[in-house]
Scaffold this motif. Structure first.
Motif, short mmCIF file in Angstrom:
data_model
loop_
_atom_site.label_atom_id
_atom_site.label_comp_id
_atom_site.label_asym_id
_atom_site.label_seq_id
_atom_site.Cartn_x
_atom_site.Cartn_y
_atom_site.Cartn_z
N LEU A 114 -22.12 26.35 6.32
CA LEU A 114 -23.41 25.93 5.79
C LEU A 114 -24.13 25.03 6.79
CD1 LEU A 114 -22.39 25.20 2.08
CD2 LEU A 114 -23.63 27.18 2.94
N ARG A 115 -23.39 24.15 7.45
CA ARG A 115 -24.01 23.24 8.42
C ARG A 115 -24.61 24.01 9.58
NH1 ARG A 115 -23.11 20.27 13.04
NH2 ARG A 115 -21.17 21.38 13.51
N ARG A 116 -24.00 25.12 9.94
CA ARG A 116 -24.50 25.92 11.06
C ARG A 116 -25.56 26.94 10.61
NH1 ARG A 116 -19.13 27.40 14.72
NH2 ARG A 116 -18.23 25.28 14.76
N GLY A 117 -25.86 26.96 9.32
CA GLY A 117 -26.86 27.89 8.83
C GLY A 117 -26.34 29.30 8.65
N LEU A 118 -25.02 29.48 8.53
CA LEU A 118 -24.43 30.80 8.38
C LEU A 118 -24.31 31.15 6.90
CD1 LEU A 118 -21.54 30.45 11.00
CD2 LEU A 118 -23.81 31.46 11.34
N ARG A 119 -24.44 32.43 6.58
CA ARG A 119 -24.31 32.90 5.20
C ARG A 119 -22.82 33.02 4.85
NH1 ARG A 119 -28.78 35.55 3.01
NH2 ARG A 119 -27.38 36.93 1.84
N ILE A 120 -22.48 32.61 3.65
CA ILE A 120 -21.07 32.68 3.25
C ILE A 120 -20.78 33.90 2.38
CG2 ILE A 120 -20.85 30.17 3.32
CD1 ILE A 120 -20.82 30.20 0.25
N ASP A 121 -21.81 34.68 2.03
CA ASP A 121 -21.56 35.81 1.15
C ASP A 121 -20.81 36.94 1.85
OD1 ASP A 121 -23.65 36.47 2.76
OD2 ASP A 121 -25.08 36.88 1.15
N GLY A 122 -20.60 36.82 3.17
CA GLY A 122 -19.80 37.81 3.88
C GLY A 122 -18.31 37.52 3.83
N VAL A 123 -17.95 36.32 3.39
CA VAL A 123 -16.53 35.95 3.26
C VAL A 123 -15.97 36.65 2.02
CG1 VAL A 123 -14.92 34.03 2.95
CG2 VAL A 123 -16.97 33.74 4.36
N LYS A 124 -14.69 37.00 2.06
CA LYS A 124 -14.07 37.67 0.92
C LYS A 124 -14.24 36.84 -0.35
CE LYS A 124 -10.14 37.98 3.03
NZ LYS A 124 -8.72 38.24 3.36
N ARG A 125 -14.59 37.53 -1.43
CA ARG A 125 -14.84 36.84 -2.70
C ARG A 125 -13.60 36.08 -3.16
NH1 ARG A 125 -18.39 36.99 -6.91
NH2 ARG A 125 -17.52 36.48 -8.97
N ALA A 126 -12.41 36.66 -2.97
CA ALA A 126 -11.18 35.99 -3.40
C ALA A 126 -11.00 34.66 -2.69
CB ALA A 126 -9.98 36.91 -3.16
N THR A 127 -11.36 34.63 -1.40
CA THR A 127 -11.24 33.38 -0.63
C THR A 127 -12.22 32.33 -1.14
OG1 THR A 127 -10.52 34.59 1.33
CG2 THR A 127 -11.40 32.38 1.68
N LEU A 128 -13.46 32.75 -1.41
CA LEU A 128 -14.45 31.80 -1.92
C LEU A 128 -14.06 31.31 -3.31
CD1 LEU A 128 -17.78 33.52 -0.79
CD2 LEU A 128 -16.54 31.67 0.33
N ALA A 129 -13.49 32.21 -4.13
CA ALA A 129 -13.05 31.79 -5.47
C ALA A 129 -11.94 30.76 -5.37
CB ALA A 129 -12.59 33.01 -6.28
N ALA A 130 -11.03 30.95 -4.43
CA ALA A 130 -9.96 29.98 -4.23
C ALA A 130 -10.52 28.64 -3.74
CB ALA A 130 -8.94 30.52 -3.23
N ALA A 131 -11.51 28.70 -2.83
CA ALA A 131 -12.13 27.46 -2.34
C ALA A 131 -12.82 26.71 -3.48
CB ALA A 131 -13.12 27.78 -1.23
N TYR A 132 -13.52 27.45 -4.35
CA TYR A 132 -14.20 26.79 -5.48
C TYR A 132 -13.19 26.16 -6.42
CZ TYR A 132 -17.59 25.86 -9.13
OH TYR A 132 -18.39 25.23 -10.06
N MET A 133 -12.08 26.86 -6.65
CA MET A 133 -11.05 26.30 -7.52
C MET A 133 -10.42 25.07 -6.88
SD MET A 133 -9.76 26.97 -10.52
CE MET A 133 -9.94 28.73 -10.83
N ALA A 134 -10.48 24.97 -5.55
CA ALA A 134 -9.88 23.84 -4.85
C ALA A 134 -10.76 22.60 -4.85
CB ALA A 134 -9.57 24.23 -3.40
N LEU A 135 -12.00 22.73 -5.31
CA LEU A 135 -12.87 21.55 -5.33
C LEU A 135 -12.24 20.44 -6.16
CD1 LEU A 135 -16.40 23.19 -5.78
CD2 LEU A 135 -15.65 21.78 -3.86
N PRO A 136 -12.40 19.20 -5.74
CA PRO A 136 -11.74 18.09 -6.44
C PRO A 136 -12.41 17.77 -7.77
CG PRO A 136 -13.10 17.26 -4.67
CD PRO A 136 -13.15 18.75 -4.57
N PRO A 137 -11.81 16.87 -8.56
CA PRO A 137 -12.42 16.46 -9.83
C PRO A 137 -13.80 15.87 -9.63
CG PRO A 137 -10.18 15.60 -9.62
CD PRO A 137 -10.54 16.19 -8.30
#
Length: 837
Positions: free
Chosen positions: A458-481
């Motif tokens: 995001l800082r570099r202005g790159l789109r993240i929708d090209g990353v595998k959905r499973a990876t992004l779902a895992a990252a979102y689940m990893a967000l802290p409280p």
């Protein structure tokens, strides 16, 4: 023309002259009503027998059709009428036409009259309660006009403020602060002595508008040059009091003007530079230093400014040295030595880490999460468990800046690329595995490198929708409280992930099921993500539906978890579902008294009519039952006791009978004004009394015969300590009902009615929809194609309700404007379910 005069006559007889006059040119093109209209509008404006709303409408129409009106004369004529409504109209007129359209004198006289400060005009009159100035008064004036008004207020309002009512003092204080803020914003070079003449005489405790107080304090704080000039004037000006007295006056403004150490250091520097003005007065010098002296001596910044400002004067330096604590000087020397040692250690620790990471170039480039875990924590500014964590980075730097401080430019660039490489790995845990590791409190190295990868893209202005959905779902689940989520919100990580992952309610439902249901199955003590769901305002329908489902599917949950889910269901589910849920759960409530009270308070919301007798019996024998009912109406997480508005919001979904129950059932046990200490749970009798007061006022907010009857019953046999409140509420409720019954339609409503346009409010929509249903019935009755057959089966029996509803939507929608759409089912305020939305 004969037609037009007839129309005017009908309008006058109907009492709708003014609002209809605005739309007549649209309805009757070519109509010229200006001469007669202006005369009648002026007459209505000064007619004390007219309703306030009609007189208010009169000047608005007059303003719309005639630019040549003598508004100054209008305002003074209203003030001369010496009745409250005229005095309230005057500032409304001034605010509406713009204060720049009349003289400063007229605006000033209007404010003083409205607030009851022009006392000589009221000698022969009965006492009155001062009015309140309109929120927009006196409008967006220029700096010169604002300064003139402030000069006038200082001259005319200041002498009578001590004897003025609190409401008048508050109105003047708010007006002065609003004007000062505007003048300084428009003209930052305004003289400091003039500004102090505007605000220095106000009592800082006066005023109700905290927003304008904060706005003015922020204006002073952000305009450093002006703030310094103002402080110099108050502390060093030709008419300055002693520094001690001046400091008290600055603090009393409650505008954050008491001088800080830095402010005083600047003032001392100014004194030191005024060498041509003679020697510095020792009392002034000592007084300025005393404004910031503490038990530990002078602050460092003040001491360091005072020594050169003394210009070698033995007397002034002796005062400075007398205020310095020798132990403080020793501490300062030790602090400098400690900082020097820490800097050396910091460089040693960072170099050690740089040497180690320099050997891991291949692993970093491959996105090895084990290697990247520590740099990820540095990037995110998270504390490390390592003993040398305090030496890794400066917490206030930007993420990439922290990493560069830690590893240097070359290595940090490799690590930033490595974060992005992490997102391409095939061995990352999925969202279900991440959720399990979270609630089992097991560390996993991939957590923060994954999140850093998203942040860096995001800082570099790159789109993240090209990353595998499973990876992004895992990252979102990893967000802290939530308490640590703020840093990721700042970087846009959480928002970006949500945009990609959650395109529908089904996506959110899958997320909450994956994260929460395994924990409910294992009945863990603290369910991760459950509070995120139950307290969020983003998914109320989903939260309510899942809460109801889980209460049925997981009967072995702890009482606290079941109560959390029930509270969510009560807030977000429709009444019929709630009623069924509460009835089904009654046999499993248990023997614990607190649990029984909790579920009984749920009966109050979901099954009040059938359980009223039980509720009344429990309230009579257990005064603390009030707190459980209160929690069902306004959950504790909303900080309900901060203001009555939170009560009002929660009570909006209650029936008149439920509100009257609160007063009748609890009023005797929790009387108004009863002193007492807080209960062990932090409850206080005054909070119970405020709750009951709000229930009475909420009944008064229902302009219905049922509410009138409820208040009449309470006034006849309700709790004695609330009798005055009940009677006032009854009088108000009756007046609202009367006004509602006789209220004239607005200009917009009349325009809609006369042009057959779309509905403008709920009542219009209700009537309009009734018309649509009636027209559908007429079409069915007169249909030559047997439209009625769609509502019956082949055997001639009526089809079920939902089928008939859907067919009715189809047939009505064929005749609707594109801007109106009917849908089946929906949720209304108060968790009410609608068959048609």
């Amino acid at each position: 023309m004969e037609l037009k005069e007839d129309v005017l006559g009908v309008i006058e007889l109907a009492g709708l002259y003014v609002p209809l006059a605005l739309i007549l040119p649209e309805v009757l093109p070519g109509t010229d009503l200006a001469p007669k209209l202006k005369t009648d509008l002026v007459a209505m404006l000064f007619d004390g027998n007219q309703h306030y709303e009609a007189r208010s409408c009169a000047w608005k129409v007059l303003h719309a059709i005639d630019d040549s009106v003598d508004w100054k004369g209008i305002i003074y004529r209203l003030l001369a009428m010496e009745d409250r409504e005229s005095e309230l109209l005057a500032p409304e007129v001034a605010a509406g036409i713009g204060a720049d359209s009349v003289s400063s004198e007229a605006v000033l006289d209007t404010a003083l009259a409205c607030l009851g400060l022009a006392t000589t005009r009221y000698v022969a009159r009965e006492p009155f309660f001062p009015g309140q100035l309109p929120a927009g008064f006196p409008g967006q004036i220029d700096a010169m006009r604002g300064a003139e008004l402030l000069d006038g207020l200082a001259e005319h309002a200041r002498p009578v403020m001590d004897a003025a009512p609190a409401s008048a003092r508050a109105g003047i204080a708010d007006l002065v602060r609003r004007l000062v803020a505007r003048v300084i914003e428009l003209e930052p070079s305004t003289e400091a002595d003039r500004v102090w003449g505007w605000i220095g005489w106000l009592d800082g405790n006066d005023g109700r508008d905290n927003d304008v107080r904060k706005r003015l304090a922020t204006t002073f704080r952000e305009n450093e040059v002006f703030r310094a000039a103002l402080l110099r004037h108050v502390l060093l000006g030709p008419d300055a009091d002693s520094p001690r007295v001046a400091g008290r006056k600055l603090a009393a403004t409650q505008l954050d003007l008491y001088p800080s150490s830095e402010d005083l250091a600047g003032i001392l520097t100014v004194l030191g530079n005024q060498t041509g003005s003679g020697p510095i007065d020792t009392d002034t010098w000592r007084g300025l230093l005393l404004l910031d002296q503490s038990a530990g001596g002078l602050p460092v910044v003040l001491h360091d400014a005072a020594v050169p400002a003394a210009n070698g004067s033995p007397g002034l330096l002796a005062i400075v040295n007398g205020m310095v604590n020798p132990a403080d000087l020793q501490r300062r020397a030790e602090e400098e030595e400690r900082k020097s040692r820490e800097q050396v250690e910091r460089q040693r620790v960072r170099q050690r880490h740089r040497n180690a990471f320099a050997k891991q170039a291949v692993a970093i480039a491959a996105g090895d999460v084990e290697v990247l875990e520590l740099p990820a924590k540095v990037y995110l500014g998270l504390p490390s468990l390592r003993s040398d964590s305090n030496h890794l980075f400066d917490a206030i730097e930007a993420p990439e800046g922290r990493l560069r401080t830690f590893l240097g430019d070359a290595l940090s660039s490799q690590v930033l690329d490595g974060f992005i490489a992490v997102l391409g790995r095939d061995d990352l845990p999925n969202d279900s595995e991440v959720s399990r590791m979270r609630f089992e409190n097991r560390p996993f190295a991939a957590r923060f490198p994954m999140l850093c990868g998203v942040a860096e893209m995001l800082r570099r202005g790159l789109r993240i929708d090209g990353v595998k959905r499973a990876t992004l779902a895992a990252a979102y689940m990893a967000l802290p409280p939530s308490w640590r989520l703020f840093r990721f919100e700042q970087m846009g990580v959480s928002d970006a992930l949500e945009k990609v992952l959650f395109r529908s309610d089904a996506d959110w439902e899958a997320y909450f099921r994956v994260s929460i249901e395994p924990q409910l199955t294992r009945n863990v003590d603290s369910v991760d993500r459950l509070t995120e769901l139950t307290l969020s305002h983003r998914h109320p329908n989903l939260a309510g539906r899942l809460a109801v489902e889980w209460l049925g599917d997981y009967p072995a949950l702890s009482p606290s978890r079941r109560e959390q889910l029930l509270a969510c269901a009560l807030k977000n589910s429709d009444p019929e579902t709630l009623r069924e849920l509460v009835i089904d759960c009654r046999p499993d409530i248990g023997a614990d008294d607190q649990t029984r009270l909790f579920w009984l308070s749920s009966d109050y919301l979901a099954d009040f009519d059938d359980r009223r007798e039980v509720l009344e019996k429990k309230a009579a024998g257990n005064p603390d039952f009030l707190w459980y009912v209160l929690d069902r109406i306004v959950p504790a997480e909303t900080s309900r006791l901060s203001s009555s508005s939170t009560f009002e919001t929660g009570m909006a979904r209650l029936s008149v009978a439920q509100l009257a129950f609160i007063v009748a059932a609890f009023g005797a046990n929790w009387p108004a004004g009863r002193p007492g200490a807080a209960t062990p749970g932090g409850r206080h009798p005054r909070d119970a009394a405020k709750f009951i007061d709000c229930a009475i006022n909420a009944i008064a907010g229902h302009p219905t015969p049922e509410a009138t009857e409820a208040l009449e019953a309470l006034s006849a046999g309700g709790p004695p300590s609330y009798m005055d409140t009940v009677r006032r509420a009854l009088k108000y409720q009756q007046s609202v009902r009367k006004a509602r019954a006789s209220a004239a339609p607005t200009v917009g409503e009349l325009r809609v009615a006369m042009t057959n346009d779309l509905p403008e409010n709920i009542d219009d929509m209700r009537a309009w929809f009734a018309d649509q249903v009636e027209m559908l019935q007429e079409r069915i009755r007169g249909s030559s194609t047997n439209m009625w057959e769609v509502y019956r089966t082949e055997s001639g029996k009526p089809r079920n309700e939902n089928f008939c509803r859907d067919r009715m939507i189809e047939q009505i929608s064929q005749h609707l404007s594109p801007s109106i759409r009917l849908e089946r089912e929906g949720s209304a305020p108060g968790n009410t379910r609608m068959d048609i939305a």
